[in-house]
Design an enzyme around this catalytic site. Structure first.
Site: not given
Lengths: 350, 350, 350, 350
Positions: A153-155, A158, A246
């Protein structure tokens, strides 16, 4: 010289699908051979995404119409919960295909955790066993030979880029992680929702899914693997009035004798040869502007005024490194190409 | 195969300079050999533009420190009024250098018009004689051999791409052109001005420089050349709360018997082989979103409800096709490269 | 001292309905007695619009549940096409009620024009006869006694405030009006549409409904009345990446011997005693920022460089003067209150 | 009935000064008698803030030209560090004047802390002794009779409104507070800075002043008073691409046996009669949109998935409750008016 890799993009009418097409169309070793979008089947891609109308692309079709045997790689940008069955069908029709999934369907190693957070049983537990977690920098060796790559996932991308090397070395306490996350509105997808209307999301901000965002178990899973024990983290996302980008602000407790400078040094060393990771010099501030539209990650480390604590902050473009870019990066790895091929565009600033 | 073209970028601390670096750094046949920014001389480019910090670039210097003899091409992104002298100096030191100027210093063919609109005498009238107006699609043959290329302003680029073929064929009345133009805030540059602060420009819009914008004489010059007579146009720019993008809505009077469909057909034919021009199908609406960060132009044509009138609307990215991208496109032409080399990135949407 | 005016707001779940509640809740002579929103019937208003949750408001109900006899005024913020029948029902139940309609249902005096542009027959032609066009500054005398007030569309409000005094005096040519209009995204309402998502509308702009926007016939009707002849205008709206605000740039041909200064002077005199109209001094630039959230109008006049032409530019907040604010202003007139009562909030800048 | 309170606004050319004028101009018991802005002395306020041009206001002057004896209250919106001397001058000229300072000059009770964080000695330590910290809801009794009211910073206002009742009751651990704060760009003022340009701040976000923001000691001071011991907090602000609004996400450790529900209940009870504080029901999410342009505060409480922890989140408008609105609220208290007088405008949403 490689022949072109023939790819299909499932779910090409979503933002991640479109961003994959944007990048893949300029990748020197890729041919876009199939695009699907079931609700738009029959349309030109340019009718759904006018910025891509100048490309000569195959017409959108339903995924049931795809001839899987002609594809070398299949990128899935479908809504969560639909990819498990499709993947099984693809691999049964073409066992040599490489599946690069951008959804959440194969990210959680434990099917019961999946069921708990996604509200239904996992439809392909055997494939789940086989899936490799596609955080390129940390699972490169496995990705190389994987048939099924579950892109993070994107979060989680990061957060894990910022924290994994530190947790692994036990430099920070994996049981005391507070992650304040901020994302642009594309993170919510192209579906019609009131809270992502311009007039609702603009000129304002708010937290959302407090205490119940589905990226929490994914972060906990990978932090847990690195820490060698189960962990629970605080993960609190906020919706920011911008389209892309993000930023995760991670508040960490330092191990005995460890300093913020040590954290930075660890990250610098671990990522020294990574083409997409930029650990900033002391005092350097990650900004999503600096990675907009690109596959790069910026990471900064700061001492906290509270003794024994520090901040590790990372910025990515949620649609690129957080999704389509990392997916292509994984394809490059899986097919033995230069890892940066097709992905070296610089951030679009301003 | 070409050797790399060694370029210098003067005024690299402005937005157009930075966008040129962004693109040139990934151009396969370009080497960035010199960067100047007099107020930032001595700094790393990454200190001035952090999104470029990952590049290995020469340190910023004052333009007086540049060794012109080592450069094949010099891009000037300097404030208006300063390039005339510098160009003379460069060409005197290195007569083989190609100058690609992104400022307004050599755009106006008539030095008296320049003096009137820019408030001082032209400093290099002889060079002005030699300068070629760098609207690539319309002056390609001249650009090929030009030593000094005066790239058009951002607004003139959009307007002329939309109207030149129509004026040339006398399909619209060059004496009755109303051009309502809208631009993002980067058009005003990186200098500190109150009206470009986020809190001032955000969530609002207004016209500016009504009846006195310096792009008006430039548009009139080129429309006049195409029409074979002097013309005065209405050109009214507006400041829009976005960073990049420019849209010109041109209200035109049709020639006897000409229809909006005829205009569209003319544009389609004239631009049929142009890599960067997309004349939209009937009903297609230009959107700056569709060209953001790219060198593409979108043009749409609509009938007016007022009989005998039509609308021609064009969208560009002001920093790319409106400046740095077109400059590189001109370099490609001047050095005999593929015109799209280094410029084919697709728009960043969303 | 007045007793409180008991009002109902139909369609309170839309942006205009909510803005009416925002203003009416602080109006010293108004009591909000009924709120309707059929798809949200039964909910608290604060559940639909959290910024209003601090108010003590009646619960939302279906309009069929309203007791019309208890209301002095009924504000209609319903989708176009639904108000004609409801108005008839309300007036039949309570002939003394004043209807203040913010939809388009009673704006077009000619039922056949309505049918042409809205795609269905007018449902209440007799009421249409009776309806007064609610552009307060120009129809005040009629509004005073009207039972049914059809508030203008947002764009017509801005255009007519700028042009009516000039057309009436024959100072500009009503047959040669080019109106380039720009609006924030709230103009499209709160309904879910792809093009009003933050990620679609943000950081970009485009025209829309070119040559076919429904506000064109409304503008033509009122300009025609003032000119004493039928007119066709060019009216071209653009979608701007901001929530509120509307700016119309009107390109006009001057009458024989008339100057831009004369236009300005005319407007200054005509609007001298108007509390909400600010005709700017020479050179003054209307900005939507300056009227955001307020009922004020800014108007500026500029000479065109093309001889015999000028520009008249007006800025309003589309939800206030363009809708809910003007509706309340009309209520103030209709009930004999101070016209500014409850409406004097200054613009929210920045 | 009161006579009008004659007020002066020092620093009227800044955003907080202008917002004070916006509100005060519609306050029924206030007369704006003097406005100062030394760099703009002699200008009309409308030339500096066009949205206020419709008001009949005194011309801007230098503060040295003000006749302090004619003022009942003096609001200071000056840059930090300049108010200490001016306050002394004002009070010496008019000992009955009430000073309501919106700068940081009198917020820190300990002059040595001031010197440490602001880089120079305090210029008026005796006045500092006398200053009352102007967080209205918590220091109302002292504000009533104070001659010098030091209004809190915007961030401290949001944080303290959220946490003070909880710290006072020992329900959360004052030594373990992590405050992730987010602010719109107006927080940085109207001064010209590169990072607040639209093109720099738009479509992106970043932390700033990590570990060294001047609001940290102010928060620590007041938390420390409530806790009865010195505390160090983590306070990390982020710059958000919007003009107004501030959200603080406070990560807190619960006291033994305390639940998130208990925190919420405490806040509900403590603020039960406060006109401007809205403690949201369980699950309610604070959004800056909901308080934009208003003096209201939204507070939400959430359990953390980490046992023994919770989140307390507050949203304010940084220029209103975070500055000018709270200053007027304090004036209302100081002069015995209804506390909401002139301050009850609802949030401008959308």
């Amino acid at each position: 010289m490689h022949d072109k890799i023939r790819i299909g993009v499932l779910g090409a009418s979503g933002y991640t699908g479109a961003d994959l097409v944007r990048l893949a169309a300029r990748h020197p070793h890729v041919e876009i051979a199939a695009l699907t979008a079931n609700t738009h089947a029959g349309k030109e891609m340019g009718a759904v995404f006018p910025h891509l109308a100048i490309l000569d692309l195959p017409r959108l079709k339903a995924w049931e119409e795809v001839d899987w045997s002609e594809l070398d790689a299949v990128f899935c940008g479908l809504p969560h919960g639909t990819t498990q069955e499709i993947t099984a069908a693809v691999l049964s029709a073409n066992p040599k295909a490489r599946i690069i999934d951008m959804s959440a369907d194969f990210r959680l190693r434990d099917a019961s955790v999946y069921a708990e957070w996604y509200g239904h049983e996992h439809q392909a537990p055997a494939l789940q066993e086989e899936a490799v977690y596609g955080l390129t920098e940390h699972y490169r060796a496995l990705i190389k030979d994987a048939r099924l790559i579950a892109c993070p996932g994107c979060y989680p991308t990061a957060v894990l880029m910022a924290l994994l090397p530190l947790v692994r070395q036990n430099m920070i306490d994996a049981r005391d992680l507070i992650i304040d996350a901020k994302s642009g509105v594309t993170g919510a997808g192209r579906g019609l929702k009131q809270n992502t209307l311009f007039a609702e999301a603009g000129e304002g901000l708010s937290p959302y899914s407090v205490g119940k965002h589905r990226h929490a178990p994914e972060i906990e899973q990978e932090i847990g693997v690195a820490a060698g024990m189960p962990v629970t983290v605080n993960f609190t996302p906020h919706l920011i009035p911008m389209s892309r980008g993000e930023l995760v602000t991670c508040y960490v407790r330092l191990g005995e004798g460890v300093t913020a400078g040590d954290l930075r040094q660890r990250l610098v060393e671990d990522y020294a040869s990574e083409p997409f990771v930029h650990v900033l010099p002391e005092g350097g501030v990650p900004q999503t502007q600096n990675v907009r539209g690109s596959n790069y990650v910026q990471i900064g480390v700061f001492p906290d005024r509270i003794p024994g604590r520090a901040l590790v902050i990372a910025a990515i473009d949620n649609l690129v490194k957080g999704s389509a870019g990392q997916a292509l990066q994984n394809m490059n790895v899986a097919f033995g190409l230069e890892e940066g091929e097709g992905l070296l565009q610089l951030a679009l600033f301003p």
